[in-house]
Design an enzyme around this catalytic site. Structure first.
Site, short mmCIF file in Angstrom:
data_model
loop_
_atom_site.label_atom_id
_atom_site.label_comp_id
_atom_site.label_asym_id
_atom_site.label_seq_id
_atom_site.Cartn_x
_atom_site.Cartn_y
_atom_site.Cartn_z
N CYS A 155 -2.77 8.48 2.75
CA CYS A 155 -2.39 8.06 1.39
C CYS A 155 -3.53 8.32 0.44
O CYS A 155 -3.33 8.40 -0.77
CB CYS A 155 -1.89 6.62 1.36
SG CYS A 155 -2.99 5.49 2.13
N GLU A 215 0.88 -1.18 0.00
CA GLU A 215 0.00 0.00 0.00
C GLU A 215 0.91 1.21 0.00
O GLU A 215 1.36 1.66 1.05
CB GLU A 215 -0.87 0.02 1.26
CG GLU A 215 -1.76 -1.18 1.45
CD GLU A 215 -2.88 -1.27 0.44
OE1 GLU A 215 -3.13 -0.29 -0.28
OE2 GLU A 215 -3.48 -2.35 0.35
C1 UN1 Z 1 -3.81 5.41 4.71
O1 UN1 Z 1 -3.77 6.62 4.54
O2 UN1 Z 1 -2.74 4.74 4.80
O3 UN1 Z 1 -9.50 5.71 3.16
C2 UN1 Z 1 -5.06 4.64 4.91
C3 UN1 Z 1 -8.98 6.32 4.10
C4 UN1 Z 1 -8.73 5.57 5.39
C5 UN1 Z 1 -7.47 4.79 5.33
C6 UN1 Z 1 -6.29 5.49 4.82
N1 UN1 Z 1 -9.84 4.69 5.63
O4 UN1 Z 1 -8.67 7.50 4.03
#
Ligand code: UN1
Length: 515
Positions: free
Chosen positions: A304, A270
């Site tokens: 992210c 990820e």
């Molecule tokens: C991340 O930023 O690593 O969709 C995960 C989202 C959250 C998860 C983000 N449920 O923004």
């Protein structure tokens, strides 16, 4: 409106079993470490030292892995619904600690309290999801070409799962992985971000109690807080870890993917995103504004999934940006545990440097700063910056890379095809959205002609995905999928079975072979 909170550091520490000095390895029971190599956990809001932690050494890693492998052999023997029952109790324990754990996330990572609570809610949700899954880890029955034969597929536990997580979701991403791993019959070994060690210690303390109460080996859940160069390298090179799930930068993912791939292990990667919202002239601009604002400013741009680019149809461009800039000017920046705050600090000084460098690069590459752009000096040692909007060409090198900061790049389009092209013209492919009331535009965005991302939304923003869907993205985002849908399959070993119940031997493909 965020809930008002008067939670103090002392109360958080007391509730979650934290102290000023701790050790960074755990395989159920006591914490230990013998590296004499310490890291400091800081409060990014004021630079205060929260705790010092002795990191796990390579010897500590060996001990943890030994226990994790032993625990796996016991745990995999429990019927999956019994494993699910224990994960249900983990969810209950998280419900009880939700306020304190959410506050710890705010204290150590800097996201505002409502988002800290949301992150713990995400942990609770994945536990609930995993409980249901524990009665449904199912494979199909398949039609055999041979008479009186049956084929089927079944799923077995895989082993010790490695979890490497980032600072920005210091508890939820671990839970996405471990709740699934646990119901799948795996034990898990977590290397958390060195920027948020207290969050990891608190999580392990919570689950240790649950596992102990159920009289199952504590080493189903394991933590090694340590250096990437020791613990990270040991973990990714360890042939006893069949799958590594890692969240972080694309560079880190390339290293992990290379090392784990070379030993033919599995990865869930990820990595970086470069998420955009297309805002059509046919959009409800009020909704678009709220979603883009949360996507870009929420978590101080450190998700992210944060919105990094807005691709706006030229006839609504000025009108939309005027409102967006007005919102940006109202953002209350400060202590994330203060209910009035909308944006907390960046995680550390390195992140502030990245913010400054990105803005300087954007200016050099033809960008125009429309609002923000400054580091907030009055906050002293802390790491506060202004949320920033920059008008710039999509091709600019800085737009093509992910900066983990509240910087939003904006650009115009004429025709929707051009918007799609701009949208996909970046190396990353995590999350995406279109705001439009046109069915045709929306469907096209979700089609093969539209977004090339792992997540594509209509009339909601890029961040804040629910746990029920598979989470992850394409291209430099790494191709991994975790959390909901059928992501659980990556935590198990698939087995294809053919059973002859007729007695006669039939070879497949009609092959004849007689003595
Ligand atoms: C991340 O930023 O690593 O969709 C995960 C989202 C959250 C998860 C983000 N449920 O923004």
């Amino acid at each position: 409106m965020a809930k008002k909170t008067k939670i103090t550091k002392a109360a958080i520490f007391r509730a979650l079993g934290l102290k000023a000095k701790m050790k960074g390895a755990n395989c159920g029971g006591e914490w230990f470490a013998d590296s004499k190599d310490y890291i400091t956990s800081f409060n990014p809001t004021n630079g205060e030292v929260l705790a010092r932690i002795e990191q796990a050494s390579s010897r500590d890693y060996d001990k943890v892995m030994r226990e994790a492998r032993k625990a796996f052999l016991v745990w995999r023997g429990l019927p999956a619904p019994q494993r699910g029952e224990i994960v249900r109790q983990v969810g209950e324990a998280l419900r009880q600690k939700k306020e304190m754990l959410g506050a710890l996330v705010s204290l150590e990572m800097g996201k505002i309290y409502t988002e800290g609570l949301g992150e713990v809610q995400e942990m609770i949700d994945i536990c609930d999801f995993a409980v249901g899954l524990s009665r449904n880890l199912s494979g199909p029955t398949l039609q055999s070409e041979r008479p009186k034969h049956r084929m089927m597929e079944q799923w077995h536990p895989l082993g010790v799962i490695g979890v490497i997580s980032a600072f920005n979701f210091p508890v939820a991403v671990w839970a996405w992985n471990t709740a699934l791993a646990w119901v799948c019959g795996d034990s898990a070994l977590w290397k958390p971000s060195s920027k948020t060690p207290l969050c990891a210690i608190a999580c392990q303390n919570i689950v240790n109690e649950v596992f102990a109460k159920n009289d199952v080996p504590g080493a189903i859940s394991n933590v090694t807080i340590g250096r990437g160069s020791t613990i990270g390298e040991r973990l990714i090179n360890d042939k006893h870890i069949p799958m590594v799930s890692a969240t972080g930068s694309t560079r880190m993912g390339q290293r992990i993917g290379g090392v784990v791939g070379a030993r033919l292990g599995r990865t869930i990667l990820e990595l970086g995103g470069n998420n955009a919202v297309i805002i059509s002239e046919k959009a409800d601009l009020t909704g678009a504004l709220a979603s883009a604002f949360f996507g870009a400013v929420g978590t101080a741009g450190q998700r992210c999934t944060s919105t990094r680019r807005l691709i706006i149809q030229e006839t609504v461009y000025d009108k939309f940006l005027k409102k967006m800039i007005a919102n940006y000017k109202k953002v209350a920046i400060g202590d994330p545990l203060d209910s009035k705050t909308l944006m907390g600090p960046l995680i550390d000084e390195g992140a502030v440097k990245d913010y400054e460098n990105a803005i300087a690069a954007a200016r050099e590459q033809g960008g125009k700063v429309l609002c923000g752009g400054k580091v907030l000096k009055p906050f002293g040692a802390a790491t506060f910056v202004q949320p920033t909007i920059i008008e710039i060409d999509n091709k600019a090198a800085i737009v093509q890379s992910e900066t983990f900061a509240p910087i939003l790049y904006v650009m115009k389009y004429k025709k929707i095809e051009q918007a799609f092209k701009l949208h996909n013209d970046v190396p990353q492919g995590l999350s995406s959205a279109i705001y439009t009331d046109s069915v045709n535009e929306g469907e096209a965005f979700l089609s093969y002609l539209g977004s090339d991302c792992g997540i594509a939304n209509i009339n909601i923003g890029t961040s804040g995905a629910e746990i029920g869907g598979a989470f992850g993205g394409e291209k430099e985002t790494g191709g991994g999928r975790e959390s909901g849908s059928d992501a659980w399959k990556l935590y198990m070993r698939r087995q294809t079975n053919t059973i002859n119940w007729g007695g006669e031997v039939h070879l497949a493909q009609g092959v004849e072979f007689h003595a």
